[in-house]
Design a protein around this motif. Structure first.
Motif, short mmCIF file in Angstrom:
data_model
loop_
_atom_site.label_atom_id
_atom_site.label_comp_id
_atom_site.label_asym_id
_atom_site.label_seq_id
_atom_site.Cartn_x
_atom_site.Cartn_y
_atom_site.Cartn_z
N PRO A 19 -7.11 15.66 -8.23
CA PRO A 19 -7.38 17.05 -7.85
C PRO A 19 -8.76 17.24 -7.23
N GLU A 20 -9.73 16.44 -7.65
CA GLU A 20 -11.10 16.60 -7.14
C GLU A 20 -11.23 16.20 -5.67
N GLN A 21 -10.19 15.59 -5.09
CA GLN A 21 -10.21 15.22 -3.67
C GLN A 21 -9.43 16.20 -2.80
N VAL A 22 -8.90 17.26 -3.43
CA VAL A 22 -8.11 18.25 -2.70
C VAL A 22 -8.90 19.55 -2.63
N TYR B 55 9.86 15.52 -10.90
CA TYR B 55 9.99 16.78 -10.19
C TYR B 55 8.87 16.85 -9.17
N VAL B 56 9.24 16.97 -7.88
CA VAL B 56 8.29 16.89 -6.78
C VAL B 56 8.20 18.22 -6.05
N MET B 57 6.95 18.64 -5.80
CA MET B 57 6.70 19.80 -4.96
C MET B 57 5.78 19.38 -3.83
N LYS B 58 6.07 19.88 -2.64
CA LYS B 58 5.17 19.70 -1.49
C LYS B 58 4.68 21.10 -1.14
N GLY C 250 -3.87 23.08 8.80
CA GLY C 250 -4.58 21.95 9.38
C GLY C 250 -4.75 20.76 8.44
N ARG C 251 -4.23 20.87 7.24
CA ARG C 251 -4.29 19.75 6.28
C ARG C 251 -2.87 19.38 5.87
N PRO C 252 -2.68 18.12 5.48
CA PRO C 252 -1.34 17.73 5.00
C PRO C 252 -0.98 18.55 3.75
N PRO C 253 0.31 18.68 3.48
CA PRO C 253 0.70 19.39 2.26
C PRO C 253 0.22 18.65 1.01
N LEU C 254 0.09 19.39 -0.05
CA LEU C 254 -0.25 18.83 -1.35
C LEU C 254 1.02 18.23 -1.94
N HIS D 93 -2.19 15.00 -4.89
CA HIS D 93 -3.02 14.54 -3.79
C HIS D 93 -2.40 15.03 -2.49
N TYR D 94 -3.13 14.90 -1.40
CA TYR D 94 -2.56 15.23 -0.11
C TYR D 94 -1.42 14.28 0.18
N SER D 95 -0.35 14.81 0.78
CA SER D 95 0.80 14.00 1.12
C SER D 95 0.40 12.96 2.17
N LYS D 96 0.92 11.78 2.02
CA LYS D 96 0.66 10.72 3.00
C LYS D 96 1.62 10.85 4.17
#
Length: 119
Positions: free
Chosen positions: A36-39, A83-86, A92-96, A113-116
């Motif tokens: 979370p600290e990188q988002v 259970y996955v959420m995007k 301008g940023r990838p989805p979480l 984290h940001y989605s790859k």
């Protein structure tokens, strides 16, 4: 895609809001990628990035708001459900990318984290 049962959604919300029920510990049998600290937190007044607590609050809020949840089968442990959420949190940023697992009386944060992948 299977719809998330209302009772499972409720259980995820309750556990996400219960500090002692949350687990993000990395193990060989249950790897996690919890960052979370990188988002960036677009709603953060004092914190520019998510904290562990604000990450869990976002998760609980999105679940309450009926955000789409995809049910996936985990490789570790084999056959377990996740259970996955995007979540689009900032233009301008990838989805979480958030992946959760239910344990015995606990919620396991497997990914935050940001989605790859862009999708």
């Amino acid at each position: 895609m299977m719809a998330l049962d209302a009772s499972i959604r409720h259980q995820l919300v309750v556990l996400a809001r219960r500090g002692r029920a949350r687990n993000t510990e990395f193990t060989r049998d249950r790897p996690t990628d919890w960052r979370p600290e990188q988002v960036r937190n677009p709603d953060g007044v004092l914190d520019t990035h998510f904290t562990d607590a604000s990450a869990w609050e976002l998760i609980a809020s999105k679940l309450e708001d009926e955000h789409p949840v995809e049910i996936v089968e985990l490789r570790k442990p084999p056959g377990a459900k996740a259970y996955v959420m995007k979540i689009d949190i900032e233009p301008g940023r990838p989805p979480l990318y958030v992946k959760l697992q239910l344990g015995s009386g606990q919620i396991i944060g497997r990914s935050f984290h940001y989605s790859k992948r862009q999708n």
